[in-house]
Design a protein around this motif. Structure first.
Motif, short mmCIF file in Angstrom:
data_model
loop_
_atom_site.label_atom_id
_atom_site.label_comp_id
_atom_site.label_asym_id
_atom_site.label_seq_id
_atom_site.Cartn_x
_atom_site.Cartn_y
_atom_site.Cartn_z
N ASP A 209 -47.66 -26.83 -21.82
CA ASP A 209 -48.14 -25.71 -21.05
C ASP A 209 -49.19 -24.96 -22.03
O ASP A 209 -50.27 -24.63 -21.62
N LEU A 210 -48.87 -25.01 -23.52
CA LEU A 210 -49.71 -24.35 -24.46
C LEU A 210 -51.15 -24.97 -24.57
O LEU A 210 -52.24 -24.58 -24.41
N ALA A 211 -51.15 -26.37 -24.53
CA ALA A 211 -52.18 -27.30 -24.42
C ALA A 211 -53.10 -26.92 -23.08
O ALA A 211 -54.19 -26.75 -23.27
N VAL A 212 -52.46 -26.90 -22.12
CA VAL A 212 -53.25 -26.64 -20.66
C VAL A 212 -53.97 -25.21 -20.83
O VAL A 212 -54.99 -25.03 -20.52
N GLN A 213 -53.14 -24.27 -21.22
CA GLN A 213 -53.76 -23.24 -21.57
C GLN A 213 -54.97 -22.87 -22.46
O GLN A 213 -56.01 -22.23 -22.18
N GLY A 214 -54.92 -23.74 -23.56
CA GLY A 214 -56.03 -23.92 -24.37
C GLY A 214 -57.05 -25.06 -24.15
O GLY A 214 -58.15 -24.95 -24.64
N GLY A 215 -56.71 -25.62 -22.81
CA GLY A 215 -57.66 -26.48 -22.36
C GLY A 215 -57.95 -27.87 -23.27
O GLY A 215 -58.84 -28.33 -23.51
N ARG A 216 -56.93 -28.25 -24.02
CA ARG A 216 -56.72 -29.51 -24.85
C ARG A 216 -56.32 -30.74 -24.39
O ARG A 216 -55.52 -30.60 -23.67
N GLU A 217 -56.88 -31.82 -24.55
CA GLU A 217 -56.66 -32.81 -24.45
C GLU A 217 -55.40 -33.37 -25.25
O GLU A 217 -55.08 -32.96 -26.44
N VAL A 218 -54.48 -34.17 -24.50
CA VAL A 218 -53.14 -34.64 -25.15
C VAL A 218 -52.83 -36.04 -25.11
O VAL A 218 -53.09 -36.69 -24.15
N HIS A 219 -52.62 -36.78 -26.13
CA HIS A 219 -52.11 -38.01 -26.33
C HIS A 219 -50.58 -37.82 -26.65
O HIS A 219 -50.29 -37.28 -27.55
N ILE A 220 -49.76 -38.26 -25.77
CA ILE A 220 -48.41 -38.14 -25.93
C ILE A 220 -47.66 -39.60 -26.65
O ILE A 220 -48.38 -40.74 -26.06
N VAL A 221 -47.00 -39.55 -27.80
CA VAL A 221 -46.57 -40.70 -28.38
C VAL A 221 -45.15 -40.63 -28.42
O VAL A 221 -44.31 -39.72 -28.83
N LEU A 222 -44.59 -41.43 -27.56
CA LEU A 222 -43.07 -41.76 -27.45
C LEU A 222 -42.35 -42.47 -28.84
O LEU A 222 -42.75 -43.62 -29.11
N SER A 223 -42.22 -41.80 -29.78
CA SER A 223 -41.58 -42.37 -31.03
C SER A 223 -40.52 -43.07 -31.10
O SER A 223 -39.62 -42.69 -30.30
#
Length: 203
Positions: free
Chosen positions: A134-148
């Motif tokens: 949600d914070l990333a969306v608020q800041g307009g930041r691209e996200v790469h999710i890593v399932l570790s």
């Protein structure tokens, strides 16, 4: 900006640790932030990325990373290791400070290009992970999710979790991508490097 051929992940260097955003190095080029729960394997992922054993300190005690740690790949590309959230055994006041600093960093750090969000593949998309998204969306930041910690599951279970995550994230309103990673077996390291290079090239 330097050429992509100047990116040598084996030469990543630690340059600074700061408890507050105002103490970070001046903004230059781009930064990629690594975020995740305190036990999501951020440090192991960073060490695998750099092909090093102790670039980032790992610990059996969640929450060891209490500052924002900055690493340099070249003059124009930096990685920020953000404090882990969740299980850290620290006073409420300290947790509140972490939350405020991470919010400030993600919303206001102009050099921040994207967020690598680590999640334990066995326990992905917790309430705290959703808050980070949600914070990333608020800041307009691209996200790469890593399932570790992908080596903790068999192939079929990994594929199932990846499929479920793809469905769960369909409504995300910022550019996003997802992968699995095993720092132990070095599986997924090239994919993670490629994503960072992609962000760098796009800039």
């Amino acid at each position: 900006m330097a050429l992509v051929t100047d990116i040598n992940f084996n030469t990543i260097k630690f340059i600074k640790s700061a408890p507050y955003v105002k103490g970070l190095p001046p903004e230059k080029g781009i930064e990629i932030a690594f975020a995740g729960r305190s036990n999501a394997g951020k440090s192991s992922a960073l060490n695998a990325l750099a092909n090093r054993k102790s670039l980032a300190k790992t610990s059996s005690v969640p929450g060891k990373t209490q500052h924002i740690n900055i690493f340099r790949l070249n003059e124009d590309l930096h990685i920020a290791d953000l404090p882990g959230y969740g299980f850290a055994k620290v006073p409420p006041r300290e947790k509140k400070r972490w939350q405020e600093e991470m919010t400030d960093y993600i919303l206001n750090r102009e050099s921040l290009k994207g967020i690598v969000l680590l999640m334990d593949i066995r326990h992905p998309l917790t309430e705290l992970d959703r808050a980070m998204l949600d914070l990333a969306v608020q800041g307009g930041r691209e996200v790469h999710i890593v399932l570790s910690k992908a080596d903790k599951l068999k192939s079929g279970a990994r594929s199932k979790t990846l499929s479920e995550m793809n469905k769960a994230l369909r409504g995300l309103t910022v550019p996003w991508s997802i992968q699995t990673l095993s720092a132990v077996k070095k599986e997924g390291v090239k994919e993670l490097r490629d994503q960072i290079v992609f962000w760098y090239e796009a800039e």
